[in-house]
Structure formats: C-alpha cells, structure tokens
Design a protein around this motif. Structure first.
Motif, short mmCIF file in Angstrom:
data_model
loop_
_atom_site.label_atom_id
_atom_site.label_comp_id
_atom_site.label_asym_id
_atom_site.label_seq_id
_atom_site.Cartn_x
_atom_site.Cartn_y
_atom_site.Cartn_z
N VAL A 159 6.71 3.45 -7.61
CA VAL A 159 7.58 4.25 -6.74
C VAL A 159 6.93 4.32 -5.38
O VAL A 159 5.74 4.02 -5.22
CB VAL A 159 7.81 5.68 -7.30
N LEU A 160 7.67 4.73 -4.38
CA LEU A 160 7.09 4.94 -3.06
C LEU A 160 6.27 6.21 -3.06
O LEU A 160 6.75 7.28 -3.45
CB LEU A 160 8.20 5.02 -2.00
N GLY A 161 5.01 6.09 -2.65
CA GLY A 161 4.12 7.24 -2.66
C GLY A 161 4.63 8.39 -1.82
O GLY A 161 4.48 9.56 -2.19
N LEU A 162 5.28 8.09 -0.69
CA LEU A 162 5.79 9.13 0.18
C LEU A 162 6.85 9.97 -0.51
O LEU A 162 6.88 11.20 -0.39
CB LEU A 162 6.37 8.50 1.45
N HIS A 163 7.72 9.32 -1.29
CA HIS A 163 8.76 10.05 -2.00
C HIS A 163 8.16 10.90 -3.11
O HIS A 163 8.62 12.02 -3.35
CB HIS A 163 9.78 9.07 -2.59
N LYS A 164 7.15 10.37 -3.79
CA LYS A 164 6.55 11.13 -4.88
C LYS A 164 5.84 12.37 -4.37
O LYS A 164 5.92 13.44 -4.99
CB LYS A 164 5.58 10.24 -5.66
N GLU A 165 5.16 12.25 -3.25
CA GLU A 165 4.42 13.38 -2.71
C GLU A 165 5.35 14.53 -2.34
O GLU A 165 4.98 15.70 -2.45
CB GLU A 165 3.64 12.94 -1.47
N LYS A 166 6.59 14.21 -1.93
CA LYS A 166 7.52 15.25 -1.51
C LYS A 166 8.04 16.09 -2.67
O LYS A 166 8.48 17.23 -2.45
CB LYS A 166 8.71 14.61 -0.77
N ILE A 167 8.00 15.56 -3.88
CA ILE A 167 8.59 16.30 -5.00
C ILE A 167 7.53 16.74 -6.02
O ILE A 167 7.88 17.23 -7.09
CB ILE A 167 9.69 15.45 -5.68
N LEU A 168 6.25 16.54 -5.70
CA LEU A 168 5.21 17.03 -6.60
C LEU A 168 5.12 18.55 -6.51
O LEU A 168 5.23 19.12 -5.42
CB LEU A 168 3.86 16.41 -6.25
N PRO A 169 4.90 19.27 -7.64
CA PRO A 169 4.79 18.69 -8.98
C PRO A 169 6.14 18.22 -9.51
O PRO A 169 7.18 18.74 -9.12
CB PRO A 169 4.25 19.86 -9.81
N GLN B 212 0.82 -1.21 0.00
CA GLN B 212 0.00 0.00 0.00
C GLN B 212 0.85 1.27 0.00
O GLN B 212 0.33 2.36 -0.22
CB GLN B 212 -0.94 -0.01 1.21
N SER B 213 2.14 1.13 0.25
CA SER B 213 3.03 2.28 0.24
C SER B 213 3.43 2.70 -1.17
O SER B 213 4.01 3.77 -1.36
CB SER B 213 4.31 1.97 1.04
N ASP B 214 3.12 1.86 -2.15
CA ASP B 214 3.55 2.11 -3.52
C ASP B 214 2.57 2.99 -4.28
O ASP B 214 1.36 2.96 -4.06
CB ASP B 214 3.73 0.79 -4.28
N SER B 215 3.13 3.77 -5.18
CA SER B 215 2.35 4.58 -6.11
C SER B 215 2.97 4.38 -7.49
O SER B 215 3.75 3.45 -7.69
CB SER B 215 2.38 6.05 -5.69
N ASN B 216 2.62 5.22 -8.45
CA ASN B 216 3.14 5.05 -9.82
C ASN B 216 3.56 6.37 -10.42
O ASN B 216 3.05 7.45 -10.07
CB ASN B 216 2.07 4.42 -10.73
N VAL B 217 4.51 6.28 -11.34
CA VAL B 217 4.87 7.39 -12.23
C VAL B 217 4.82 6.83 -13.65
O VAL B 217 5.28 5.71 -13.89
CB VAL B 217 6.27 7.93 -11.91
N THR B 218 4.24 7.60 -14.58
CA THR B 218 4.04 7.11 -15.95
C THR B 218 4.99 7.80 -16.92
O THR B 218 5.15 9.03 -16.89
CB THR B 218 2.58 7.35 -16.40
N PHE C 56 10.73 1.04 -4.81
CA PHE C 56 9.41 0.76 -4.26
C PHE C 56 9.49 -0.51 -3.42
O PHE C 56 10.56 -1.14 -3.33
CB PHE C 56 8.39 0.60 -5.39
N GLU C 57 8.39 -0.87 -2.81
CA GLU C 57 8.37 -2.02 -1.91
C GLU C 57 7.59 -3.18 -2.49
O GLU C 57 6.56 -3.00 -3.14
CB GLU C 57 7.74 -1.64 -0.57
#
Length: 260
Positions: free
Chosen positions: A183-193, A123-129, A207-208
């Motif tokens: 990717v890890l969602g936590l890392h992605k949120e920190k660098i958005l946009p 559940q910690s994972d997210s995506n980048v396209t 990612f995990e």
C-alpha cells in the motif's frame, strides 16, 4: 521494354506496403482505456508481435477496467505517470470486497524478481498484513479482526500494519494463510491505527510500481530513435528482440551507423 514501366512505377508502392506489413501497430499510437492514456512502453491488448517492454502488457476490459497482470495475478491500473516512470495499481481482489460487512479476502503475496523484472516497488510503498482463518484469537494491538471473515468453525481473520507479526507468531496462532499487501505509506499513515473500516480504503488506493528499461538492448534501440519490442520467430519459435523504427524493424537499433 515498355510493359516494364508500370511495374517500375508500382515498385515504390509495393515496398511501402511491405514495410507497413512488417510493422506492428504504430508504437507511438496513443489510446485510452478507463480514462487512462496508454502508450509506449506499455502495450494494450498486445498481439504476438508488438512493441513495448516485456511485462508491461495491459488489457482493457469493456473500456472500464485497465488491467496489469503480474505473474498471472490481476492488478487494476489507477494511473500512469510517464514522467516519473511509475504506474499506480491496486489488487483486483479488492473489487470483490463488499463494503457492507464483506470479507476483504486477498490471495496473492506480490513477489518481484528484481534481477529480471521490468517492475519494482518504490520507496513510497509500505505494507499491510492479513492473517486468514486463525484457530487462535489474536487479542493484542495493533491487530484488528476482519469483519465478515469469521468462519462457522470459529476461525477468525485479522489485519495489522507491517512489522506487527512474524512468521513464527503467525504459525503460533495457526493461521491458514498470511498475505502481505503493498500500500502507499502516506495513505497508511493517515489512518493509523487501523480500524475495521479504514484498511479497505488503503488497499483499494493501491501502491506504486516503477518500470525501468534496464535492458542494454532496449537502451540502445531507444537512443537510436526506435521502440523496443519482440517478434515471433517462425523458424525456431519463441520471441526475438526487435527494434521498431520508422522505416521498419531492425535487429538491434535504428540508423546503427550514427547510434552510440
């Protein structure tokens, strides 16, 4: 009868040697590679007979890189949490990416058969396209053009957060390939946009994956004090499930009479 005495004395030693030959390298052995501790249920540089979960075979390269292959694609192991049953990995393609203007070119969409696989996303994972070699320019946010990926024929590549584009839209822009990278969602949120320099670090951070002993065979073997694994069947070919125990391999579990 006296000549039989030395043979009788040697018999226990011969039996111990036979048991030792029947066992793979100690399942409880702890080894390291690239600073990572590796032990059961992972196996390292596994042979045809080894203990560990199927699909958790790791490979050590020059003691500098620890690789987890998933469907023949290489993922670098960043860390293993044996208490949480998770392994952090990153796509090995990222190692070919040059931070000074290089094109971050990924090639594989990670797909997992959750019915048969020992691994699953958390559940910690997210995506980048990533959208590669698009004939038509994408000018709307949050899409960011990939620096260093522009082709001589004018085709461009882009990166955007998950959910920013559909398959239909990718077809509309005539992109040659679309790769979704976990990717890890936590890392992605920190660098958005996303910016042209930030997404590379997010992908590199990885990612995990969670490993899960959902097999009834392995569950019974482990509860009996053994280590689950597989041995080659020399008669019929293929691999047979084996429960490796302190006193030798068993077909299902150790000390079966006291296991529940």
């Amino acid at each position: 009868m006296a000549p039989l005495l030395p043979l009788l004395l040697l018999l226990p030693i011969l039996l111990l040697l036979a048991i030792a030959d029947a066992l793979p390298p100690a399942c409880s052995e702890v080894v390291t590679c690239a600073g990572q501790v590796v032990h059961y249920p992972f196996s390292l540089n596994s042979s045809e007979s080894d203990c560990g979960y199927p699909g958790l075979d790791l490979f050590c390269e020059d003691n500098a890189t620890l690789i987890l292959p998933v469907k023949s694609h290489r993922y670098r192991v960043v860390g293993i949490d044996y208490l949480a049953h998770t392994v952090a990995v990153s796509d090995d393609d990222i190692s070919k990416y040059a931070n000074t203007g290089g094109c971050l070119r990924l090639h594989v969409n990670l797909t997992i058969d959750y019915t048969n696989s020992w691994l699953q996303l958390t559940q910690s994972d997210s995506n980048v396209t990533f959208l590669y070699n698009c004939k038509k320019s994408i000018s709307w946010l949050p899409a960011v053009e990939l620096r260093g990926c522009q082709q001589q024929d004018g085709k461009k590549s882009y990166v955007l957060p998950d959910g920013g584009i559909t398959g239909t839209e990718a077809y509309e822009y005539e992109c040659e390939e679309v790769v979704v990278a976990p990717v890890l969602g936590l890392h992605k949120e920190k660098i958005l946009p996303l910016t042209n320099g930030s997404f590379g670090e997010v992908v590199k951070a990885g990612f995990e994956l969670m490993y899960n002993a959902h097999s009834q065979q392995c569950d019974g073997c482990e509860r009996s004090g053994g280590w689950c694994g597989y041995q080659r069947n020399d008669t019929h070919g293929g691999m047979n499930f084996t429960c490796f125990c302190d006193n030798g391999p068993a077909a299902a579990r150790c000390n079966q009479w006291c296991a529940t």
